[in-house]
Design a protein around this motif. Structure first.
Motif, short mmCIF file in Angstrom:
data_model
loop_
_atom_site.label_atom_id
_atom_site.label_comp_id
_atom_site.label_asym_id
_atom_site.label_seq_id
_atom_site.Cartn_x
_atom_site.Cartn_y
_atom_site.Cartn_z
N SER A 78 -8.63 11.64 -10.47
CA SER A 78 -8.60 12.29 -9.35
C SER A 78 -9.37 10.96 -8.75
N ASP A 79 -10.13 10.62 -10.14
CA ASP A 79 -10.26 8.24 -9.92
C ASP A 79 -8.74 8.13 -9.14
N ALA A 80 -7.68 8.05 -10.09
CA ALA A 80 -6.77 7.93 -9.82
C ALA A 80 -6.01 7.70 -8.04
N ILE A 81 -5.94 8.63 -7.84
CA ILE A 81 -5.55 9.73 -6.58
C ILE A 81 -6.43 9.08 -5.38
N GLU A 82 -8.02 8.60 -5.91
CA GLU A 82 -9.08 7.90 -5.06
C GLU A 82 -8.50 6.59 -4.74
N ASN A 83 -7.68 6.10 -5.72
CA ASN A 83 -7.31 5.03 -5.74
C ASN A 83 -6.00 4.79 -4.93
N VAL A 84 -5.43 5.74 -4.80
CA VAL A 84 -4.00 5.55 -4.36
C VAL A 84 -4.06 5.25 -2.28
N GLY A 127 -2.02 16.27 -0.35
CA GLY A 127 -3.51 15.23 0.23
C GLY A 127 -3.01 14.03 1.19
N LEU A 128 -2.29 13.09 0.47
CA LEU A 128 -2.34 11.44 0.01
C LEU A 128 -0.88 11.78 1.21
N LYS A 129 0.05 12.87 1.56
CA LYS A 129 0.64 12.61 3.02
C LYS A 129 -0.51 12.77 3.98
N VAL A 163 9.13 12.12 -13.76
CA VAL A 163 9.18 12.42 -12.57
C VAL A 163 7.76 13.27 -12.29
N ILE A 164 7.16 13.43 -10.45
CA ILE A 164 5.94 13.33 -10.96
C ILE A 164 5.37 14.91 -11.87
N SER A 165 4.45 14.40 -11.96
CA SER A 165 3.56 15.15 -12.97
C SER A 165 2.67 16.17 -11.68
N GLN A 166 2.44 17.52 -13.16
CA GLN A 166 1.39 18.52 -12.04
C GLN A 166 0.18 17.71 -11.44
N ALA A 167 -0.52 17.09 -11.94
CA ALA A 167 -1.26 16.56 -10.81
C ALA A 167 -0.80 15.74 -9.94
N GLY A 168 0.61 14.85 -9.95
CA GLY A 168 0.30 14.99 -9.54
C GLY A 168 1.06 15.41 -8.15
N GLY A 180 0.73 -1.33 -0.33
CA GLY A 180 -0.12 -0.13 0.10
C GLY A 180 0.73 1.23 -0.29
N VAL A 181 2.58 1.56 0.84
CA VAL A 181 2.66 2.88 0.72
C VAL A 181 3.76 2.48 0.06
N ILE A 182 4.33 1.69 -1.28
CA ILE A 182 4.74 1.55 -2.40
C ILE A 182 4.31 2.88 -3.11
N VAL A 183 3.25 3.53 -3.45
CA VAL A 183 2.66 4.10 -5.04
C VAL A 183 3.53 5.92 -4.10
N LEU A 184 2.48 5.50 -3.08
CA LEU A 184 3.09 7.42 -2.09
C LEU A 184 4.20 7.22 -2.51
N ALA A 185 5.25 6.16 -1.65
CA ALA A 185 6.83 6.32 -1.67
C ALA A 185 7.72 6.89 -2.63
N ALA A 186 6.63 6.19 -3.78
CA ALA A 186 7.67 6.08 -5.56
C ALA A 186 6.92 7.96 -5.40
#
Lengths: 110, 110
Positions: free
Chosen positions: B4-10, A92-94, A81-86, A17-23
């Motif tokens: 936002s679906d992707a973020i929801e998914n994370v 929020g994810l943090k 690289v992380i995109s603008q959207a990312g 679960g945390v891999i995505v956020l870490a990446a």
DNA sequence: CATTATACTGTGTTTCACACAGTATGTCAA
DNA sequence: TTGACATACTGTGTGAAACACAGTATAATG
């Protein structure tokens, strides 16, 4: 499935679960897949190639990462690289992560 | 899939991983599925019936939980408790979780 | 010159979560 | 008393994704 397999499995799910956020967080700095894998490993998060590479492609497909295929140091590499959207989603994810940590703190202390 | 679906998914993936550990920990006290669901919800961890019930059956199949089907308060309920194997595994899992939290602290602060 | 590290792609297989549907009882208010 | 809502569980189908495994290829190291 044996008992210890099941326990191994829980740990895997926990890490997964945390891999995505870490990446996403580490890709604040541009990096290619292999170097990110090494970086995660240094941080104590072992990820298989067969997990990380598809994950990066998936996140790019979802618009949270951007990539470019370049030759550097005599070797072709796909840089992510992380995109603008990312970048916009990251705080929020943090925060979400912080919430989960706090929640688990309560749950596990019971 | 939109952004936002992707973020929801994370966020979903993040929560998904901890559900098992939270359930195992809360099932230190015997409980039936529905009450566990409510308990998790109170703690801030929303889990769907279609997720929790199969999860409990899976964990029982793996030997980390035990269940008994009883009628209480005029209503039949399947009561779950952590098994001996689960109880023995729990401290290790909590330690693993602590490690992940520490690791993520480093990763996210970079 | 052989082995190891680097670096990525692709193809099953299997495991799950999740959506959805179905069953049934208890409670409470109109 | 009846209709809605909460309670409480089971089961099926689908799709997403990790993981194992295999394959390709270059650079570095001894």
């Amino acid at each position: 499935m044996t008992n210890s397999d099941a326990i191994e499995n829980v740990i895997l799910e926990l890490r997964r679960g945390v891999i995505v956020l870490a990446a996403l967080s580490l890709l604040d700095e541009e990096q290619y897949g292999y170097s990110l894998m090494k970086r995660l490993s240094e941080c104590g998060l072992e990820v298989e190639q067969g997990t990380l590479y598809p994950l990066l492609r998936r996140l790019e497909g979802q618009g949270l990462l951007a990539s470019s295929w370049r030759i550097e140091e005599g070797r072709p590499r796909r840089y992510y690289v992380i995109s603008q959207a990312g970048r916009e989603a990251l705080p929020g994810l943090k925060a979400e992560w912080g919430g989960i940590v706090g929640m688990m703190g309560k749950v596990l202390s019971k």
